[in-house]
Design a protein around this motif. Structure first.
Motif, PDB file in Angstrom:
ATOM      1  N   GLU A 380       6.933  17.775 -15.699  1.00 12.96           N
ATOM      2  CA  GLU A 380       7.138  18.384 -14.276  1.00 12.96           C
ATOM      3  C   GLU A 380       6.095  17.606 -13.315  1.00 12.96           C
ATOM      4  N   ASN A 381       4.866  17.367 -14.045  1.00 13.51           N
ATOM      5  CA  ASN A 381       3.738  16.543 -13.451  1.00 13.51           C
ATOM      6  C   ASN A 381       4.261  15.327 -13.263  1.00 13.51           C
ATOM      7  N   THR A 382       4.674  14.458 -14.259  1.00 16.97           N
ATOM      8  CA  THR A 382       5.313  13.080 -14.396  1.00 16.97           C
ATOM      9  C   THR A 382       6.426  13.056 -13.203  1.00 16.97           C
ATOM     10  N   HIS A 383       7.235  14.047 -12.900  1.00 15.75           N
ATOM     11  CA  HIS A 383       8.337  13.976 -12.232  1.00 15.75           C
ATOM     12  C   HIS A 383       7.884  14.134 -10.677  1.00 15.75           C
ATOM     13  N   ALA A 384       6.792  14.984 -10.308  1.00 13.46           N
ATOM     14  CA  ALA A 384       6.115  15.206  -9.295  1.00 13.46           C
ATOM     15  C   ALA A 384       5.453  13.810  -8.576  1.00 13.46           C
ATOM     16  N   VAL A 385       4.841  13.256  -9.571  1.00 11.12           N
ATOM     17  CA  VAL A 385       4.299  11.939  -9.094  1.00 11.12           C
ATOM     18  C   VAL A 385       4.996  10.846  -8.784  1.00 11.12           C
ATOM     19  N   TYR A 386       6.309  10.884  -9.628  1.00 11.71           N
ATOM     20  CA  TYR A 386       7.304   9.879  -9.585  1.00 11.71           C
ATOM     21  C   TYR A 386       7.778  10.009  -8.091  1.00 11.71           C
ATOM     22  N   THR A 387       8.115  11.287  -7.884  1.00 17.01           N
ATOM     23  CA  THR A 387       9.043  11.630  -6.704  1.00 17.01           C
ATOM     24  C   THR A 387       8.076  11.344  -5.412  1.00 17.01           C
ATOM     25  N   ALA A 388       6.811  11.769  -5.548  1.00 20.63           N
ATOM     26  CA  ALA A 388       5.823  11.689  -4.119  1.00 20.63           C
ATOM     27  C   ALA A 388       5.627  10.152  -3.989  1.00 20.63           C
ATOM     28  N   VAL A 389       5.377   9.402  -4.887  1.00 24.49           N
ATOM     29  CA  VAL A 389       4.977   7.881  -4.670  1.00 24.49           C
ATOM     30  C   VAL A 389       6.221   6.992  -4.163  1.00 24.49           C
ATOM     31  N   GLU A 390       7.341   7.291  -4.727  1.00 28.87           N
ATOM     32  CA  GLU A 390       8.659   6.403  -4.260  1.00 28.87           C
ATOM     33  C   GLU A 390       8.962   7.086  -3.015  1.00 28.87           C
ATOM     34  N   CYS A 391       8.795   8.458  -2.662  1.00 27.57           N
ATOM     35  CA  CYS A 391       9.329   8.724  -1.348  1.00 27.57           C
ATOM     36  C   CYS A 391       8.550   8.229  -0.343  1.00 27.57           C
ATOM     37  N   ASN A 392       7.099   8.433  -0.432  1.00 24.94           N
ATOM     38  CA  ASN A 392       6.148   7.805   0.278  1.00 24.94           C
ATOM     39  C   ASN A 392       5.915   6.537   0.638  1.00 24.94           C
ATOM     40  N   ASP A 393       6.420   5.797  -0.226  1.00 24.96           N
ATOM     41  CA  ASP A 393       6.189   4.352  -0.137  1.00 24.96           C
ATOM     42  C   ASP A 393       7.005   3.702   0.748  1.00 24.96           C
ATOM     43  N   ALA A 394       8.439   4.207   1.004  1.00 26.47           N
ATOM     44  CA  ALA A 394       9.097   3.181   1.829  1.00 26.47           C
ATOM     45  C   ALA A 394      10.194   4.096   2.531  1.00 26.47           C
ATOM     46  N   PRO A 395      10.867   3.596   3.669  1.00 21.49           N
ATOM     47  CA  PRO A 395      11.748   4.526   4.252  1.00 21.49           C
ATOM     48  C   PRO A 395      13.091   4.575   3.322  1.00 21.49           C
ATOM     49  N   TRP A 396      13.808   5.809   3.356  1.00 19.01           N
ATOM     50  CA  TRP A 396      14.977   6.088   2.600  1.00 19.01           C
ATOM     51  C   TRP A 396      16.045   6.558   3.425  1.00 19.01           C
ATOM     52  N   PRO A 397      17.424   6.288   3.122  1.00 18.08           N
ATOM     53  CA  PRO A 397      18.574   6.980   3.718  1.00 18.08           C
ATOM     54  C   PRO A 397      18.152   8.653   3.943  1.00 18.08           C
ATOM     55  N   THR A 398      18.241   8.872   5.374  1.00 13.96           N
ATOM     56  CA  THR A 398      18.100  10.541   5.371  1.00 13.96           C
ATOM     57  C   THR A 398      19.495  11.001   5.580  1.00 13.96           C
ATOM     58  N   ASP A 399      20.609  10.344   5.756  1.00 13.02           N
ATOM     59  CA  ASP A 399      21.897  10.812   5.865  1.00 13.02           C
ATOM     60  C   ASP A 399      22.637  10.942   4.344  1.00 13.02           C
ATOM     61  N   TRP A 400      23.077  12.068   4.048  1.00 16.72           N
ATOM     62  CA  TRP A 400      23.702  12.234   2.535  1.00 16.72           C
ATOM     63  C   TRP A 400      24.858  11.228   2.761  1.00 16.72           C
ATOM     64  N   SER A 401      25.719  11.081   3.783  1.00 13.37           N
ATOM     65  CA  SER A 401      26.814  10.257   3.490  1.00 13.37           C
ATOM     66  C   SER A 401      26.594   9.056   3.260  1.00 13.37           C
ATOM     67  N   VAL A 402      25.353   8.277   3.561  1.00 15.74           N
ATOM     68  CA  VAL A 402      25.097   7.120   2.920  1.00 15.74           C
ATOM     69  C   VAL A 402      25.004   6.922   1.517  1.00 15.74           C
ATOM     70  N   TRP A 403      24.132   8.094   1.074  1.00 15.69           N
ATOM     71  CA  TRP A 403      23.991   8.050  -0.567  1.00 15.69           C
ATOM     72  C   TRP A 403      25.435   8.320  -1.074  1.00 15.69           C
ATOM     73  N   ASP A 404      26.267   9.327  -0.700  1.00 13.83           N
ATOM     74  CA  ASP A 404      27.604   9.627  -1.191  1.00 13.83           C
ATOM     75  C   ASP A 404      28.342   8.501  -1.096  1.00 13.83           C
ATOM     76  N   ARG A 405      28.319   7.541  -0.143  1.00 12.40           N
ATOM     77  CA  ARG A 405      29.171   6.367  -0.125  1.00 12.40           C
ATOM     78  C   ARG A 405      29.088   5.422  -1.045  1.00 12.40           C
ATOM     79  N   ASP A 406      27.533   4.948  -1.045  1.00  8.41           N
ATOM     80  CA  ASP A 406      27.111   3.966  -1.857  1.00  8.41           C
ATOM     81  C   ASP A 406      27.423   4.192  -3.380  1.00  8.41           C
TER      82      ASP A 406
END
Length: 543
Positions: A380-406
């Motif tokens: 869980e610690n590994t997953h938490a750090v992975y998530t925090a770093v990648e989410c903080n590092d850069a913009p991500w699509p915030t619209d689920w439809s983009v994720w779903d389509r791609d």
């Protein structure tokens, strides 16, 4: 990046149309490191140089041998406020042995400290110094203090958690390659809850778990070790913040090895990189199945890759109805074979477990793929750090439809990992902390000492085009390719050609004059019930 290739031209072309532009950065997110953070790094490094590291027994690290010492180094939580809150990073060290393995009478001079990061984000390097006793590392261990450490958030280094570890390892579970709308809604709700949990548990500290801060921490560690210039080896994700370090502090670099390079193009961090990774794993999954088919006399899973796939799908269907031992469902089966996509040493064990299960013996599959509750907190610690770093590092699509389509489009040609990768990263769509704009990794001619990049041609965790991109961006770098291989992380492995290049560079500063290549490592030998060894559960591999 489900960080450890070549994929089809069709897949490559498709990805150029799938990767929609990520959402704009949150208001106030810096596009470049601000002067205050650069000054703060200098302040923290000067302080660390004066204090050093008080190494002693590794009392908090289980099973660490006496010849390895441990200590801590303090770094600012926020480099814009270097005199504010400090966090402690744990560090391990094995002193240079000075022993020449080819001449016992020759004393090898010490060249300094070699700092290593194994990737992630979220992986610890605390046990790295143990490699010094292996034959492939003894020459390097003779000349260097081997330094491992746990990056911020990892292990005892200001540990980050987003969820009760007892609730983290949910097993058995499903892993549909073409999920229904109701299943997607369920996973969206889980992603939102996980993102909220990160914010609730970390509070205002959450925004400071970033790759840029990992690079700054590395400079403070360099100073604390008494090194005027850094000698560093990073694998997988470690290549990315290593490249950030090279961009931010080129004059502080002595030698750097980038093993299995992440594509550092700011447009790829991190959403597009994950799409490319999912596409590449399809080719790697086919490599595994072709190897199993070549050894049909041992495993009996089919003598073509397609027949092996049918055997795998047969097992998936059975596990969906009745999980093995009440623990192993389709998701656990997929996770076991995903880890084999990182490391081909796992191929014989995974093939044997699948074969045994289909023949009525589920024990090997349960041993290899089942959850291990004693490792839940670390996972869980590994997953938490992975998530925090990648989410903080850069913009991500915030619209689920983009994720779903791609990913719906991608899953048509690359079903093996696509949706699993989506669920891994989906909290970033609902992330509560500010997003940064990725730094443009780039160095000019003569700005950075020559560096070494290593890549396996069929690596799926960090596809080969990432190594090519890093090579283009770091002036004076040299790329060494392991042809036809796909193991993730190739330094110190069984390929003497690769190891020869690493030793020549670290010990003498020698690099090929241009790109070089090595023949592939030998394929693993098949193992039957008589000689198969138990292997750990398919924990989340380094990314």
């Amino acid at each position: 990046m489900r960080a450890p290739a070549l994929y089809s031209a069709a897949g490559s072309l498709l990805l150029t149309t799938l990767a929609a532009a990520p959402a704009a950065p949150a208001d106030g997110a810096p596009a470049m490191p601000v002067a205050a953070e650069l000054r703060g790094t200098a302040v923290a490094a000067a302080r660390a140089e004066a204090e050093g590291i008080a190494f002693g027994k590794c009392t908090a690290e289980p099973e660490m041998p006496d010849h390895v010492q441990c200590g801590t180094v303090s770094v600012p939580l926020d480099y814009a406020r270097p005199h504010g809150k400090q966090i402690k990073l744990t560090v391990s060290r094995m002193r240079a042995t000075h022993k020449d393995p080819s001449n016992s009478k020759r004393r090898v001079p010490r060249q300094g400290a070699l700092v290593y990061n194994p990737g992630g984000p979220g992986a610890t390097g605390m046990y790295f110094p143990l490699v010094g006793v292996l034959p492939e590392w003894k020459r390097i261990a003779a000349a260097y203090d081997l330094i491992g450490y746990a990056p911020r958030g990892v292990g005892r280094s200001a540990p980050l958690s987003c969820k009760d570890p007892k609730q983290f390892l949910q097993a058995p579970s499903q892993a549909p390659t073409h999920p229904s709308e109701s299943y997607k809604r369920e996973r969206i709700a889980q992603a939102k809850a996980y993102a909220r949990g990160c914010a609730q548990r970390a509070g205002g500290s959450l925004r400071h778990y970033t790759s840029l801060n990992n690079a700054r921490d590395l400079d403070v560690l360099r100073a604390a070790l008494g090194e005027h210039r850094l000698t560093f080896m990073g694998a997988s994700y470690g290549t990315y913040f290593g490249a950030l370090y090279a961009t931010l502090f080129p004059s502080h670099v002595r030698r750097m090895v980038f093993d299995s390079a992440v594509n550092p193009d700011p447009e790829q961090i991190w959403y597009r990189n994950n799409l490319h990774q999912s596409a590449a794993f399809e080719g790697r999954w086919e490599d595994i199945r072709e190897w199993i088919a070549r050894h049909d006399d041992v495993y009996g899973l089919g003598d073509t890759a397609q027949e092996v796939l049918r055997s795998y799908e047969k097992a998936r269907a059975r596990l969906a109805v009745k999980p093995a031992g009440g623990k192993v469902g389709p998701a656990q089966l997929q996770g076991a074979f995903l880890s084999a996509g990182y490391y081909d040493d796992y191929w014989p064990q995974r093939a044997y477990a699948l074969s045994a299960y289909l023949k009525g013996d589920p024990k090997p599959l349960i041993e290899q793929a089942g959850p291990h509750p004693q490792g839940a907190a670390e996972a869980e610690n590994t997953h938490a750090v992975y998530t925090a770093v990648e989410c903080n590092d850069a913009p991500w699509p915030t619209d689920w439809s983009v994720w779903d389509r791609d990913n719906t489009r991608l899953a048509r040609i690359a079903p093996f990992e696509t949706w699993d990768n989506v669920w891994m990263n989906l909290p970033c769509a609902y992330w509560p902390a500010p997003r940064q704009q990725p730094l443009d990794v780039r160095t000019g001619r003569g700005e950075l000492p020559p560096t070494l990049i290593l890549a396996a041609e069929r690596d799926a965790a960090t596809p080969y085009d990432g190594a090519l991109e890093l090579h283009r961006r770091l002036s004076g770098s040299v790329l060494v390719t392991e042809r036809g291989s796909g193991t993730h992380g190739i330094a110190g492995g069984p390929n003497p050609c690769v190891n020869g290049h690493v030793e020549a560079y670290l010990l003498r500063g020698d690099l090929p004059t241009r790109r070089a290549s090595c023949a592939p490592r030998p394929e693993p030998s098949p193992k039957s019930a008589a000689d198969v060894k138990k292997v750990p559960a398919a924990a989340m591999p380094p990314r």
